[in-house]
Design a protein around this motif. Structure first.
Motif, PDB file in Angstrom:
ATOM      1  N   ILE A   1       0.735  -1.224  -0.174  1.00  0.00           N
ATOM      2  CA  ILE A   1      -0.008  -0.075   0.019  1.00  0.00           C
ATOM      3  C   ILE A   1       0.906   1.251   0.027  1.00  0.00           C
ATOM      4  CG2 ILE A   1      -1.519   1.305   1.418  1.00  0.00           C
ATOM      5  CD1 ILE A   1      -2.856  -1.542   2.058  1.00  0.00           C
ATOM      6  N   ALA A   2       1.918   1.178   0.862  1.00  0.00           N
ATOM      7  CA  ALA A   2       2.989   2.308   1.091  1.00  0.00           C
ATOM      8  C   ALA A   2       3.331   2.597  -0.351  1.00  0.00           C
ATOM      9  CB  ALA A   2       3.709   2.203   2.296  1.00  0.00           C
ATOM     10  N   ALA A   3       3.892   1.604  -1.058  1.00  0.00           N
ATOM     11  CA  ALA A   3       4.623   1.647  -2.365  1.00  0.00           C
ATOM     12  C   ALA A   3       3.906   1.718  -3.638  1.00  0.00           C
ATOM     13  CB  ALA A   3       5.474   0.412  -2.533  1.00  0.00           C
ATOM     14  N   ALA A   4       2.380   1.954  -3.405  1.00  0.00           N
ATOM     15  CA  ALA A   4       1.578   1.896  -4.590  1.00  0.00           C
ATOM     16  C   ALA A   4       2.115   2.916  -5.713  1.00  0.00           C
ATOM     17  CB  ALA A   4       0.115   2.028  -4.478  1.00  0.00           C
ATOM     18  N   ASP A   5       2.415   4.287  -5.344  1.00  0.00           N
ATOM     19  CA  ASP A   5       2.803   5.308  -6.184  1.00  0.00           C
ATOM     20  C   ASP A   5       4.197   4.969  -6.757  1.00  0.00           C
ATOM     21  OD1 ASP A   5       0.298   6.508  -5.821  1.00  0.00           O
ATOM     22  OD2 ASP A   5       1.074   7.585  -4.122  1.00  0.00           O
ATOM     23  N   THR A   6       4.819   4.190  -6.444  1.00  0.00           N
ATOM     24  CA  THR A   6       6.300   3.916  -6.767  1.00  0.00           C
ATOM     25  C   THR A   6       6.283   2.567  -7.736  1.00  0.00           C
ATOM     26  OG1 THR A   6       7.187   2.393  -5.043  1.00  0.00           O
ATOM     27  CG2 THR A   6       7.044   4.759  -4.584  1.00  0.00           C
ATOM     28  N   ILE A   7       5.339   1.994  -7.769  1.00  0.00           N
ATOM     29  CA  ILE A   7       5.433   0.981  -8.869  1.00  0.00           C
ATOM     30  C   ILE A   7       5.098   1.161 -10.182  1.00  0.00           C
ATOM     31  CG2 ILE A   7       4.238  -1.237  -9.451  1.00  0.00           C
ATOM     32  CD1 ILE A   7       3.482  -1.703  -6.243  1.00  0.00           C
ATOM     33  N   GLN A   8       6.281   1.014 -11.073  1.00  0.00           N
ATOM     34  CA  GLN A   8       6.106   1.586 -12.376  1.00  0.00           C
ATOM     35  C   GLN A   8       6.238   0.491 -13.300  1.00  0.00           C
ATOM     36  OE1 GLN A   8       5.804   4.816 -13.170  1.00  0.00           O
ATOM     37  NE2 GLN A   8       5.213   5.017 -10.832  1.00  0.00           N
ATOM     38  N   SER A   9       6.349  -0.801 -12.819  1.00  0.00           N
ATOM     39  CA  SER A   9       6.319  -2.056 -13.828  1.00  0.00           C
ATOM     40  C   SER A   9       5.789  -3.257 -13.163  1.00  0.00           C
ATOM     41  CB  SER A   9       7.717  -2.350 -14.075  1.00  0.00           C
ATOM     42  OG  SER A   9       8.592  -2.845 -13.067  1.00  0.00           O
ATOM     43  N   ALA A  10       5.418  -4.238 -14.089  1.00  0.00           N
ATOM     44  CA  ALA A  10       4.884  -5.652 -13.593  1.00  0.00           C
ATOM     45  C   ALA A  10       5.859  -6.360 -12.780  1.00  0.00           C
ATOM     46  CB  ALA A  10       4.327  -6.358 -14.766  1.00  0.00           C
ATOM     47  N   GLY A  11       7.098  -6.050 -13.329  1.00  0.00           N
ATOM     48  CA  GLY A  11       8.156  -6.714 -12.423  1.00  0.00           C
ATOM     49  C   GLY A  11       8.393  -6.315 -11.208  1.00  0.00           C
ATOM     50  N   THR A  12       8.189  -4.970 -10.924  1.00  0.00           N
ATOM     51  CA  THR A  12       8.206  -4.229  -9.535  1.00  0.00           C
ATOM     52  C   THR A  12       7.120  -4.756  -8.656  1.00  0.00           C
ATOM     53  OG1 THR A  12       9.332  -2.236 -10.206  1.00  0.00           O
ATOM     54  CG2 THR A  12       8.295  -2.159  -8.203  1.00  0.00           C
ATOM     55  N   LEU A  13       5.905  -4.787  -9.209  1.00  0.00           N
ATOM     56  CA  LEU A  13       4.751  -5.247  -8.560  1.00  0.00           C
ATOM     57  C   LEU A  13       4.906  -6.752  -8.426  1.00  0.00           C
ATOM     58  CD1 LEU A  13       1.838  -5.040  -7.827  1.00  0.00           C
ATOM     59  CD2 LEU A  13       0.966  -5.529 -10.037  1.00  0.00           C
ATOM     60  N   ALA A  14       5.471  -7.607  -9.072  1.00  0.00           N
ATOM     61  CA  ALA A  14       5.551  -8.928  -8.733  1.00  0.00           C
ATOM     62  C   ALA A  14       6.321  -9.175  -7.225  1.00  0.00           C
ATOM     63  CB  ALA A  14       6.327  -9.663  -9.799  1.00  0.00           C
ATOM     64  N   GLY A  15       7.154  -8.070  -7.042  1.00  0.00           N
ATOM     65  CA  GLY A  15       7.998  -8.103  -5.875  1.00  0.00           C
ATOM     66  C   GLY A  15       7.126  -8.234  -4.642  1.00  0.00           C
ATOM     67  N   TYR A  16       5.797  -7.959  -4.741  1.00  0.00           N
ATOM     68  CA  TYR A  16       5.136  -7.491  -3.630  1.00  0.00           C
ATOM     69  C   TYR A  16       3.789  -8.819  -3.712  1.00  0.00           C
ATOM     70  CZ  TYR A  16       6.945  -2.975  -3.101  1.00  0.00           C
ATOM     71  OH  TYR A  16       7.741  -1.944  -2.901  1.00  0.00           O
TER      72      TYR A  16
END
Length: 174
Positions: A1-16
């Motif tokens: 939730i805290a990182a929602a605004d920093t996610i700029q790719s599917a790969g970054t999202l996959a880390g969560y």
């Protein structure tokens, strides 16, 4: 939730996410976390909708809670599971009535594209044929054809204590 605004790719999202054997990517927590706010739900949904074609939210039983309402209002479709017993059928109808008020957009589609489905599962317990037919009649009368009613046959996978995997489901369940 805290990182929602920093996610700029599917790969970054996959880390969560926690990948599952079903190929789903689960986001959740097993530890204490502060209670979600409606804006948290909307922010997470915005990110998920950017990178996934399908997102599934498992809502709690308090459908009037602000976070639950935020999820309902952003839903594209809803599945309401129940079994063939009077209490479960009544709860399914009550949930549909709630959604008609909280998320009317779900009912504004054409009849060929119904967005709300009640899935009735047979749980393996003895069923009275008359009760099953009465339940179908009640659902048809109460829901006026604005909701899909799907009947799922009994599948031992749902009463076992092992992980549910699509490969282990009976063909009728799939």
């Amino acid at each position: 939730i805290a990182a929602a605004d920093t996610i700029q790719s599917a790969g970054t999202l996959a880390g969560y996410t926690a990948p599952q054997t079903s190929h789903a990517a689960v986001i959740g927590t097993v530890n204490y976390r502060p209670q979600l706010r409606p804006e948290d739900v909307r922010n997470v949904r915005r990110v998920l909708d950017t990178y996934y074609q399908v997102t599934v939210a498992d809502l709690d039983h308090n459908l009037s809670a602000p976070t639950s309402l935020a999820a309902q209002r952003s839903a594209d479709a809803v599945i309401i599971p129940c079994t063939f017993n009077a209490l479960s059928i009544a709860k399914a109808v009550e949930t549909v009535r709630h959604l008609e008020r909280s998320a009317p957009h779900l009912f504004e589609r054409s009849l060929e594209d119904l967005a709300v489905a009640v899935v009735i599962g047979h749980d393996g317990s003895p069923e009275e044929p008359e009760l099953v037919e009465n339940a179908r009649t009640v659902l048809n009368r109460e829901l006026h054809g604005r909701v899909q009613v799907i009947e799922s046959p009994y599948d031992p996978i749902f009463t076992s204590r092992k992980e549910i995997a699509l490969a282990d489901a009976l063909p009728g369940t799939r």
